[in-house]
Write a protein that holds these residues in place. Sequence first.
Motif: not given
Length: 329
Positions: A284-298
């Motif tokens: 699930t590349e979409d879910m993983a991409t979203g989770m990576l982007l949400q790191s560091d309080n983005r």
Amino acid sequence: MEVSLLEWLVISSFALILFYFLSRKYHWSKQVLIALFLGINAIYLGWRAVYTLPTMNTISIIAGILLLLTELAGFLQSIVFSIISWKPFKRKHIPLSDFETLPTVDIYIATYNESEDLLKRTIAACTLIRYPKNLMSIYVCDDGRRASVRELCEEYDIGYIDRKDNSHAKAGNLNHALTKTNGEIVVTMDADMVPQANFLERTLGQFTDPEMVFVQAPQVFYNDDPFQYNLFFEDQITNEQDFFMRQLEQGKDRFNATMYVGSNALFRRTALEEVGGFATGVITEDMATGMLLQSDNRKTAFINETLAVGLSPETYADLLKQRDRLVPR
């Protein structure tokens, strides 16, 4: 006056039915039902822990504890779901006029083997999106490397991008497109998703916040799914994806937990570059991409409006094919 068990059953059933119908109009009634659901489950689990654990031998004790832990895990999941559903959340609209300078936008239409008739609808709709034409570029990212699709792009005067192989499937396709374009905002659209003319007007303003990294609009479908069609309930039940795409995504947005669902989404290019582009090596590349982007309080956002409509699977075979994320193409 004592009330018999049967009378309690009738009274409680009537109360539940009453609250159910009231919940269609009043949100407080939904909250009452949620509280009752959690309370009854807590009482049940307390009873299970105190009175039902087996004690015959070691194996039965271990099995009983494992089963109880499984039920507790389900209860914790119910608590999370209840928190998400407890209070409606409506994100404030931010108009394009709030930008000091409008950003450049690249729209990626990812395709592999979708029919050209389907693709043509999406291309035509993208060209009609209201936004300064000198700031918006449209690209078909064709992993099928089809000459006819290239000609279709030339007909509509939009960009065509292909590559030598299909490594990392859709994520690899989008990452390759990132190396060929330079728009400040990247929009991903599936080949069957037809955006409305106001797509950018209703979503792009969220990027006036410099910490905003991606914005998601729901996937909505213009045809009946197999459940609606075969049960003859087209007007009585919603599309089977609506619960997640509309209710859950809206509730998660309140906690900055919006999920990227693969299409109808906008990204800040610099944020994508910081996490190495769209995630590869996962199902699930979409879910993983979203989770990576949400790191560091983005920050992320969900816009619960119908801004693009697509084609829902029309048969159970197509439905299973769409859900099968394990088979690489």
